[in-house]
Design a protein around this motif. Structure first.
Motif: not given
Length: 336
Positions: A181-186, A216-219, A226-228, A231-235
């Protein structure tokens, strides 16, 4: 009524409210028909509202609401204004700023003249702020949110819990057993309802280790998402699922950009389902399978329900849920 008399709905409204714009012959025909059918529910509502000298409905917006909601909020407002107009009411937008003392704001609202009812667009509001509006001495209805702890208010909302339940089951039926699940930061109630539907579906299909499901908490901003995600993929913060369901198209499109940059094939390696059906979801590569909301219907139903509340102030409160639509495109791979 208008079908029986072969007149327009506008003509009926003008007749029962005593306003000009139709011939006396037409007015007499309509009123005579009504007298013979005085148990007609639609007439009863119009007649009782017409006897009320207050014909303004306030529509409370939050001026600093997130830009991503602007298009949907505009559609809700436009539909609500048109529906109110059909019933001889004027819908007046009023803007509030988040963080303003809601109780102080209530005092300001009570100064508005001839207010018959209030609609509150509560997408990003908390329960405390919504509860404050109950102090108003006029009928009230809340749009686009529902609070389990605040049940004594009429609400109209999108049925996100069922939508995300069905979307998750859809993914599972096509062979996706590892779903993230990808959250939207809200911090909205809508996000919580989406998560509730997601978790409910996972339990229904027999996923045992829910703690292992990646969230994964995104925006709600594509670039920030994209940036978040990058970073999660790289980490390597999560075990890669075969499909992600996102709380918004913005979050999903940002995530897709990050996966593409890492040469992770979509949908062959990882699939996606979004929510919102924004224009970019239609032209993305691949085009995004998503959940489409119905803000226009929300606006219409909100006004109708508020009018019922104005007509019957002592009735029990209602929670009305508007269905969504599942849009199937190219971002979900069929595994079985």
């Amino acid at each position: 009524l208008f079908r029986s008399l072969e007149v327009s709905t506008a003509a009926v409204s003008l007749a029962v409210t005593g306003k000009p714009g139709i011939s006396e012959k037409t007015r007499t025909k309509i009123l005579d028909f009504i007298k013979k059918h005085d148990q007609d529910e639609s007439y009863t509502l119009e007649n009782r509202l017409a006897s009320n000298s207050k014909h303004n409905i306030l529509f409370i917006f939050y001026a600093d609401a997130s830009e991503i909601y602007a298009q949907a909020h505009s559609k809700i407002l436009k539909a609500a204004q048109e529906e109110a107009r059909q019933h001889s009411f004027t819908l007046q937008p009023v803007y509030q700023i988040s963080g303003q003392n809601p109780f102080q704001y209530i005092e300001e609202l009570e100064k508005y003249p001839e207010v018959a009812g209030v609609l509150v667009l509560a997408t990003e509001l908390d329960a405390k702020t919504v509860s404050a509006y109950k102090m108003l001495k006029v009928p009230l209805l809340v749009i686009d949110s529902f609070f389990d702890e605040e049940v004594l208010i009429d609400t109209v909302e999108l049925n996100y819990q069922t939508a995300f339940y069905e979307a998750t089951k859809y993914a599972f039926n096509f062979g996706h057993e590892k779903i993230g699940f990808l959250t939207d930061g809200s911090r909205t109630q809508n996000l919580q309802h989406k998560l509730d539907g997601f978790w409910k579906a996972l339990r229904a299909i027999g996923i045992q280790n829910l703690n292992d499901v990646p969230v994964i908490h995104l925006s709600n901003n594509i670039d920030n998402a994209y940036r978040r995600m990058k970073k999660s993929i790289e980490n390597r913060d999560f075990e890669m699922p075969t499909l992600f369901i996102g709380a918004s198209d913005y979050a999903v499109l940002g995530a897709m950009k990050a996966f593409e940059e890492k040469n992770i094939a979509i949908p062959d390696t990882v699939s996606f389902i979004g929510c919102g059906n924004i224009e970019a979801s239609q032209v993305s590569k691949p085009s995004l399978t998503t959940i489409e909301s119905n803000p226009t219907e929300m606006g219409k139903v909100a006004v109708r329900n508020l009018l019922r509340r104005m007509n019957s102030p002592n009735d029990i409160c209602t929670r009305t849920q508007i269905s969504t639509k599942f849009i199937k495109r190219q971002s979900v791979k069929i595994l079985r």
